[in-house]
Design an enzyme around this catalytic site. Structure first.
Site, PDB file in Angstrom:
ATOM      1  N   GLU A  22      38.588  68.634   3.853  1.00  0.00           N
ATOM      2  CA  GLU A  22      37.420  69.037   2.481  1.00  0.00           C
ATOM      3  C   GLU A  22      36.890  67.959   1.967  1.00  0.00           C
ATOM      4  O   GLU A  22      36.530  67.754   0.689  1.00  0.00           O
ATOM      5  CB  GLU A  22      38.242  69.994   1.821  1.00  0.00           C
ATOM      6  CG  GLU A  22      38.804  71.295   2.123  1.00  0.00           C
ATOM      7  CD  GLU A  22      37.622  72.168   2.324  1.00  0.00           C
ATOM      8  OE1 GLU A  22      37.164  72.703   1.293  1.00  0.00           O
ATOM      9  OE2 GLU A  22      37.060  72.694   3.469  1.00  0.00           O
ATOM     10  N   GLY A  23      36.937  66.752   2.569  1.00  0.00           N
ATOM     11  CA  GLY A  23      36.238  65.475   2.261  1.00  0.00           C
ATOM     12  C   GLY A  23      37.300  64.464   1.990  1.00  0.00           C
ATOM     13  O   GLY A  23      38.161  64.721   1.176  1.00  0.00           O
TER      14      GLY A  23
END
Length: 405
Positions: free
Chosen positions: A382-383
């Site tokens: 998710e980053g």
């Protein structure tokens, strides 16, 4: 001195239930499915059915992956209770106190479900209701730079034809469908990136392999290829229009809801490590005194207090990001801050707890070494940490992605 904010009264029963599930259902089988990687945790079927029942009755207060939808007027329509995101992050944190990999393996609670809940229209929400959706973003040619997507979706009549390869797809083999990020026109850059719901069994969709991983082994992670996979045009989530002025905002809005959920996972896993470490330190004769300055306590107790204060900061940022989503306030900055802080703190706390408990922490005698392995992914997917800090810097400085790389 730590700030201890209480869970809202309306969420306490839900949080207590989630903790009981984590303690009595997830924790006891945690080691079993860490060892038996790729084996489906059948015990989750009953739990998933129970969660579905609570959602249908409204007793879940909107918690879970499908509770993140927030549109103007939803309260008036009776669709979403205010506090759904807060309910989700608090319950997710409790479940990850039990086991993060098992939480990620929960049917119909995947990150793809969060994506659908975030951007789908009413018709799509009804059509995909009850489906288990994984999310496919990352490709072999890139990791955190979602704008580099090369998977293509070309409109052909009433269908999009999708071609490309996706890696690190959580629940990619077990899910019913996949939310695939693809570009409608590579030459138009970020604005042309859209997400599509692709049903399993669609000709041209193939699970190539499952990854062997450091942590969250209970959760399957797949490589999936798409070769002329035809998808109904109605399966495009959000608007099919390419708005160059809006840029990547439409697709990235998904992350504003899912990043606090991942932060909550890190918060829950780290809390499990802290709770067990406190007990093990006490057994070894090291008391953590919350009424005495850390400098007047043993080195181990002082370190523990520092870890707890860092954890509290991650938790509070996570709650803030969720609260803002519930109240329809732009939370892109806060979502990235929560993900960055909680992800980094999660890795630091779990690994430090292994160190504090020495040989007991490093061995399989306790779950501390497992939690240290599990938590690392929460700082990556998710980053990554670096991407989140870059997003935060851009938001604070008011710079675009092209101005600050």
């Amino acid at each position: 001195m730590a700030i201890n904010l209480e869970v809202p009264k309306k969420h306490r029963a839900l949080v207590d239930q989630a903790h009981q599930v984590a303690m009595n259902m997830l924790r006891p089988i945690s080691r079993k499915y860490d060892i038996a990687e790729h084996e489906y945790p059948k015990e989750l079927d009953m739990l998933a059915a129970m969660i579905d029942g609570l959602s249908e009755s409204g007793a879940s207060e909107g918690a879970g992956a499908t509770g993140v939808r927030r549109d103007a007027g939803d309260e008036e329509k009776g669709k979403v209770k205010n506090g759904a995101n807060l309910a989700s992050v608090t319950s997710v944190a409790e479940m990850c106190w039990g086991d993060t990999g098992l939480l990620l393996s929960m049917p119909r609670q995947g990150l793809g479900n969060s994506a659908i809940a975030s951007v789908a229209n009413d018709e799509q929400l009804e059509r995909f209701k009850g489906r288990w959706a994984s999310m496919a973003i990352t490709e072999p040619s890139f990791g955190s730079d979602s704008a580099a997507i090369s998977t293509t979706a070309v409109l052909d009549g009433d269908e999009y034809v999708i071609n490309g390869e996706k890696i690190f797809v959580t629940s990619g083999e077990r899910s019913d469908c996949i939310v695939v990020w693809a570009t409608l026109d590579k030459s138009l850059g970020r604005a042309a990136i859209k997400s599509f719901v692709v049903e399993k069994g669609t000709p041209g969709v193939k699970v190539e392999r499952l990854e062997e991983k450091l942590g969250i082994r209970a959760s399957d992670t797949a490589v999936i290829t798409f070769t002329d996979a035809r998808v109904p045009k109605e399966n495009l989530l959000g608007s099919p229009e390419i708005n160059v002025e809006q840029g990547f905002a439409g697709a990235m809005a998904t992350f504003d809801n899912t990043r606090p959920l991942v932060a909550a996972m890190a918060v829950g896993c780290a809390r499990a490590s802290l709770d067990l470490t406190r007990d093990l330190l006490k057994e070894a004769g090291v008391e953590v005194d919350y009424d005495k300055p850390a400098i007047l306590q043993s080195a181990a107790a002082a370190k523990f207090l520092q870890l707890e204060s860092d954890w509290e900061a991650g938790r509070l940022l996570t709650l803030q990001a969720a609260w803002m989503a519930d109240n329809r306030k732009p939370n892109s900055l806060e979502a990235s801050m929560a993900k960055a802080k909680a992800g980094r703190v999660g890795s630091d706390v779990t690994l430090s707890c292994v160190e504090l408990c020495a040989s007991v922490g490093y061995s399989e005698e306790e779950l501390l070494e497992k939690w240290a392995r599990d938590s690392k992914i929460l700082d990556i997917f998710e980053g990554t940490q670096q991407i989140q800090q870059l997003i935060v810097a851009r938001r604070i400085l008011g710079l675009s992605s092209s101005e600050l790389k």
